[in-house]
Design a protein around this motif. Sequence first.
Motif, short mmCIF file in Angstrom:
data_model
loop_
_atom_site.label_atom_id
_atom_site.label_comp_id
_atom_site.label_asym_id
_atom_site.label_seq_id
_atom_site.Cartn_x
_atom_site.Cartn_y
_atom_site.Cartn_z
N HIS A 180 61.84 21.83 31.71
CA HIS A 180 63.15 21.43 32.23
C HIS A 180 63.06 20.72 33.57
CE1 HIS A 180 65.25 24.79 29.70
NE2 HIS A 180 64.93 23.73 28.99
N VAL A 181 61.86 20.60 34.12
CA VAL A 181 61.66 19.93 35.42
C VAL A 181 60.93 18.61 35.17
CG1 VAL A 181 60.62 20.10 37.70
CG2 VAL A 181 61.54 22.15 36.61
N PHE A 182 61.54 17.51 35.61
CA PHE A 182 60.96 16.18 35.44
C PHE A 182 60.46 15.66 36.78
CE2 PHE A 182 62.99 16.68 31.49
CZ PHE A 182 62.55 15.69 30.61
N VAL A 183 59.32 15.00 36.73
CA VAL A 183 58.73 14.44 37.95
C VAL A 183 58.39 12.97 37.71
CG1 VAL A 183 57.83 16.63 38.78
CG2 VAL A 183 56.42 15.24 37.27
N ASP A 184 58.45 12.21 38.78
CA ASP A 184 58.11 10.79 38.74
C ASP A 184 57.26 10.50 39.97
OD1 ASP A 184 57.96 8.14 38.15
OD2 ASP A 184 60.09 7.69 38.41
N GLY A 185 55.98 10.24 39.77
CA GLY A 185 55.08 10.15 40.91
C GLY A 185 54.92 11.51 41.53
N ASP A 186 55.12 11.61 42.84
CA ASP A 186 55.00 12.89 43.54
C ASP A 186 56.36 13.53 43.81
OD1 ASP A 186 52.28 12.71 43.57
OD2 ASP A 186 52.14 11.90 45.60
N GLU A 187 57.41 13.05 43.15
CA GLU A 187 58.75 13.54 43.45
C GLU A 187 59.40 14.16 42.21
OE1 GLU A 187 61.01 10.32 45.03
OE2 GLU A 187 59.88 10.23 46.91
N VAL A 188 60.30 15.10 42.47
CA VAL A 188 61.11 15.67 41.39
C VAL A 188 62.22 14.67 41.07
CG1 VAL A 188 62.64 17.56 40.73
CG2 VAL A 188 60.63 18.02 42.15
N SER A 189 62.24 14.20 39.82
CA SER A 189 63.22 13.18 39.44
C SER A 189 64.43 13.76 38.71
CB SER A 189 62.55 12.12 38.55
OG SER A 189 61.92 12.71 37.42
N GLY A 190 64.34 14.99 38.26
CA GLY A 190 65.49 15.58 37.59
C GLY A 190 65.20 16.98 37.09
N ILE A 191 66.19 17.84 37.14
CA ILE A 191 66.11 19.18 36.56
C ILE A 191 67.25 19.28 35.56
CG2 ILE A 191 66.17 21.66 36.99
CD1 ILE A 191 65.09 21.14 39.78
N ILE A 192 66.94 19.68 34.33
CA ILE A 192 67.91 19.66 33.25
C ILE A 192 68.22 21.08 32.76
CG2 ILE A 192 67.09 17.37 32.56
CD1 ILE A 192 65.72 18.72 30.14
N ASP A 193 69.21 21.18 31.86
CA ASP A 193 69.57 22.42 31.16
C ASP A 193 70.01 23.53 32.11
OD1 ASP A 193 69.13 21.18 28.80
OD2 ASP A 193 67.36 22.32 28.23
N TRP A 194 71.24 23.39 32.63
CA TRP A 194 71.78 24.30 33.62
C TRP A 194 72.77 25.30 33.04
CZ3 TRP A 194 70.40 24.20 38.83
CH2 TRP A 194 69.58 23.13 39.22
N SER A 195 72.75 25.53 31.76
CA SER A 195 73.78 26.36 31.12
C SER A 195 73.71 27.83 31.52
CB SER A 195 73.69 26.24 29.59
OG SER A 195 72.43 26.69 29.13
N GLU A 196 72.58 28.30 32.07
CA GLU A 196 72.46 29.70 32.47
C GLU A 196 72.47 29.88 33.99
OE1 GLU A 196 69.37 31.81 30.46
OE2 GLU A 196 69.90 30.98 28.51
N ALA A 197 72.87 28.83 34.70
CA ALA A 197 72.87 28.88 36.17
C ALA A 197 73.87 29.90 36.69
CB ALA A 197 73.19 27.50 36.74
N GLY A 198 73.55 30.46 37.85
CA GLY A 198 74.45 31.41 38.49
C GLY A 198 73.72 32.19 39.56
N PRO A 199 74.39 33.11 40.23
CA PRO A 199 73.73 33.95 41.22
C PRO A 199 72.70 34.84 40.55
CG PRO A 199 76.13 34.06 41.41
CD PRO A 199 75.83 33.39 40.13
N GLY A 200 71.48 34.85 41.07
CA GLY A 200 70.43 35.66 40.46
C GLY A 200 69.27 35.86 41.40
#
Length: 248
Positions: A159-179
């Motif tokens: 679920h974590v995408f990188v491009d070169g040395d940088e994080v370019s995107g994080i996907i699939d947030w359906s379970e996000a919340g305080p944890g």
Amino acid sequence: MDEVEVVVAHSERATLRVGDVFLKVDADQARIDAEVEAMALVPVPTPEVLWRKPPVLAIAAVPGTPLGRLGEPSTASPAVWAAVGAAIRKLHDTPLPPRLGRAGRGRDELMAELDVECELLVTNGVLPADLVTRNREVAEAALRPWTPAFTHGDLQIVHVFVDGDEVSGIIDWSEAGPGDPLYDLATLTLGHEEHLDDVVAGYATDVDLDVIRAWWSLRSLLAIRWLTEHGFDPTAPGCEVDVLKSRM
């Protein structure tokens, strides 16, 4: 016309890719709502929401490639893993979201769920009793009081995408919340223990590594039956069953 690629499909949800557009079909509208709300709040790169028409959410593809896959070696450099750790720290420093999500399950709920799953794993002959017992003991360290943070809730390496040395995107947030923030770090490094030090270095805060290892056991124990029932193979090399065996 672009071909339709089935990214993932099971009885609860399906994700299709058509060119640079992902179509997420989910019978649970709350998961779609949680995903859209979370992406609007977080200070890390996320997919662009193109349109919503329940039960479908259309999002744009993010640039780059996944950090890796469970069961396969990651070719990303230590610097990239550290950059991911820094991005996760930014997420965890974000004010808590209003929606609870599955990430917000408390200690008592997790313990009850773990007890049920461990009993079923042994009773149904899914795993040997000694393997379950040992990992149930290891998992205890995760079930301690924690200060909630804004967590992704399902921060698998894919679920974590990188491009070169940088994080370019994080996907699939359906379970996000305080944890528990250490749950995110554990989910990311599940099956990739060799990169844990790099992630922690980028996270730039002291963490309890024993708790992260406990979350590896706890997450694997809770996931194995679901994965099997939904067409996935937790016994594949480097996956959840191997994670449990590594704690023996």
